[in-house]
Design a protein around this motif. Structure first.
Motif, PDB file in Angstrom:
ATOM      1  N   ARG B 138     -49.985 -31.371 -28.604  1.00 28.26           N
ATOM      2  CA  ARG B 138     -51.190 -30.609 -28.266  1.00 28.26           C
ATOM      3  C   ARG B 138     -51.029 -29.849 -26.952  1.00 28.26           C
ATOM      4  O   ARG B 138     -51.817 -28.961 -26.640  1.00 28.26           O
ATOM      5  N   ALA B 139     -50.054 -30.239 -26.161  1.00 31.98           N
ATOM      6  CA  ALA B 139     -49.792 -29.523 -24.902  1.00 31.98           C
ATOM      7  C   ALA B 139     -48.330 -29.722 -24.528  1.00 31.98           C
ATOM      8  O   ALA B 139     -47.762 -30.784 -24.785  1.00 31.98           O
ATOM      9  N   ASP B 157     -58.267 -34.538 -17.623  1.00 27.66           N
ATOM     10  CA  ASP B 157     -59.130 -33.674 -18.445  1.00 27.66           C
ATOM     11  C   ASP B 157     -58.496 -33.424 -19.814  1.00 27.66           C
ATOM     12  O   ASP B 157     -59.174 -33.445 -20.844  1.00 27.66           O
ATOM     13  N   LEU B 158     -57.182 -33.188 -19.805  1.00 32.57           N
ATOM     14  CA  LEU B 158     -56.472 -32.916 -21.063  1.00 32.57           C
ATOM     15  C   LEU B 158     -56.529 -34.122 -21.995  1.00 32.57           C
ATOM     16  O   LEU B 158     -56.848 -33.988 -23.183  1.00 32.57           O
ATOM     17  N   ALA B 161     -59.887 -34.586 -23.406  1.00 24.98           N
ATOM     18  CA  ALA B 161     -60.149 -33.568 -24.445  1.00 24.98           C
ATOM     19  C   ALA B 161     -59.486 -33.980 -25.756  1.00 24.98           C
ATOM     20  O   ALA B 161     -60.068 -33.810 -26.834  1.00 24.98           O
ATOM     21  N   ILE B 162     -58.271 -34.543 -25.669  1.00 19.19           N
ATOM     22  CA  ILE B 162     -57.584 -34.997 -26.891  1.00 19.19           C
ATOM     23  C   ILE B 162     -58.360 -36.163 -27.525  1.00 19.19           C
ATOM     24  O   ILE B 162     -58.594 -36.185 -28.736  1.00 19.19           O
ATOM     25  N   ARG B 164     -61.544 -36.786 -27.209  1.00 20.02           N
ATOM     26  CA  ARG B 164     -62.816 -36.262 -27.751  1.00 20.02           C
ATOM     27  C   ARG B 164     -62.578 -35.570 -29.084  1.00 20.02           C
ATOM     28  O   ARG B 164     -63.322 -35.757 -30.051  1.00 20.02           O
ATOM     29  N   ALA B 165     -61.504 -34.760 -29.133  1.00 14.46           N
ATOM     30  CA  ALA B 165     -61.201 -34.009 -30.366  1.00 14.46           C
ATOM     31  C   ALA B 165     -60.939 -34.976 -31.515  1.00 14.46           C
ATOM     32  O   ALA B 165     -61.361 -34.730 -32.652  1.00 14.46           O
TER      33      ALA B 165
END
Lengths: 161, 169
Positions: B138-139, B157-158, B161-162, B164-165
């Motif tokens: 993803r990154a 944060d990254l 976000a993963i 949460r997704a």
């Protein structure tokens, strides 16, 4: 490369870029500016001949330490070079408008016995200041020309410039 | 003219990098103790994988950040590092920085293949890769390195976000 479908708060990236921007661009510019202002100011104070050697030594030492401190903190990459140059250019352009920097001795109005030196900038457009400086320099040269007995005259001139 | 085009095409090929998101290729992480772990065995956990050089100061700093994150996201995040510098002493590296996650070593060719970078192309270290529970990258750092992917705030944060997704799916 980040997957754009991820919802990431922009705050972290913003803070990072602000931090990077300061250290990569603003800091070198400040260092370039302060270094040139410092060296030129010391040079001009020395040229006036009025400051005593301990003052000159102290100022030159301080400016050298400041510039070297700046350089050791900024040698990180070639991207720092252009704005370092801009800082140097800006300071040089500013100093080209300065006619002289003097350190006259002043008495404090509240306590006249206490005297202190202040830094006085005479700009190129300051006709009155330039004329006054030239008068003082002429008086000092004449006093020096009269010889050792005129130490008092030199001291008087030193106090005014 | 033809030569120029060939040189240009060659240059572009060297600049190329695998797209994101994409499935993470298999990778063998061999620790100094001889323990071998396949990257696919971490499936089901979010993985923060870094390709490092043990001598690189940025990698050393980033390793401390990864160690901190591995404790913050304990149970949800698997951190692993793979050194690909010549004669990397991963045992000394792990001990020196007090790392509790696996640090292995691999060949430079394996790293280039994993990152989707042409063999022989210059790669900046550390190369940080974030892989989700399904094994999708993803990154990933830019080929010459991404300082942003070495900062704890942004990585936090990254990772959030993963998570949460994945929770939303």
């Amino acid at each position: 490369m980040i997957d754009h479908s991820l919802v990431i708060s922009p705050l972290g990236a913003l803070l990072f870029h602000l931090h990077q921007g300061f250290w990569l661009y603003a800091w070198p510019m400040m260092i370039g500016f302060v270094t040139i202002i410092g060296y030129q100011a010391v040079g001009r104070i020395v040229m006036m001949g009025a400051a005593r050697w301990p003052v000159v030594f102290g100022l030159a030492t301080l400016v050298s330490m400041l510039s070297l401190f700046g350089w050791v903190t900024m040698v990180r990459g070639i991207e720092m070079i252009p704005l370092y140059g801009c800082g140097v250019g800006l300071a040089s352009a500013m100093m080209s408008r300065v006619y002289a920097i003097t350190m006259p001795e002043i008495s404090l109005p509240c306590y006249p016995k206490l005297k202190m030196r202040i830094i006085r900038i005479i700009w190129r457009g300051d006709a009155e200041g330039i004329e006054q400086l030239q008068r003082v320099l002429r008086a000092r040269a004449e006093a020096a020309h009269r010889g050792a007995s005129s130490e008092a005259g030199v001291e008087a001139a030193r106090a005014r410039v | 003219m033809k030569l120029m085009l060939v040189v240009l095409a060659g240059g572009l090929l060297l600049q190329a990098q695998g797209p994101v998101p994409r499935p993470a290729p298999e990778l063998r992480i061999v620790e100094a103790s001889g323990k071998t772990t396949m990257l696919s065995s971490y499936r089901g956990r979010v993985v923060l994988l870094a390709f490092i050089s043990t001598q690189c100061a940025h990698c050393q700093r980033a390793s401390l950040v990864f160690e901190q994150l591995s404790h913050e996201f304990a149970g949800r995040l698997q951190v692993a590092e793979t050194a690909f510098d010549d004669a990397a002493d991963t045992t000394a590296f792990t001990k020196r920085f007090g790392l509790t996650f696996p640090v292995g070593s691999t060949s430079s060719d394996a790293v280039h293949a994993f990152l989707g970078v042409a063999a022989g192309a210059r790669v900046g270290t550390p190369q940080v890769v974030a892989i989700d529970r399904r094994g999708m990258i993803r990154a990933q750092s830019e080929r010459l390195g991404s300082p942003l992917l070495q900062t704890p705030e942004y990585l936090r944060d990254l990772l959030n976000a993963i998570f949460r997704a994945e929770a939303g799916q």
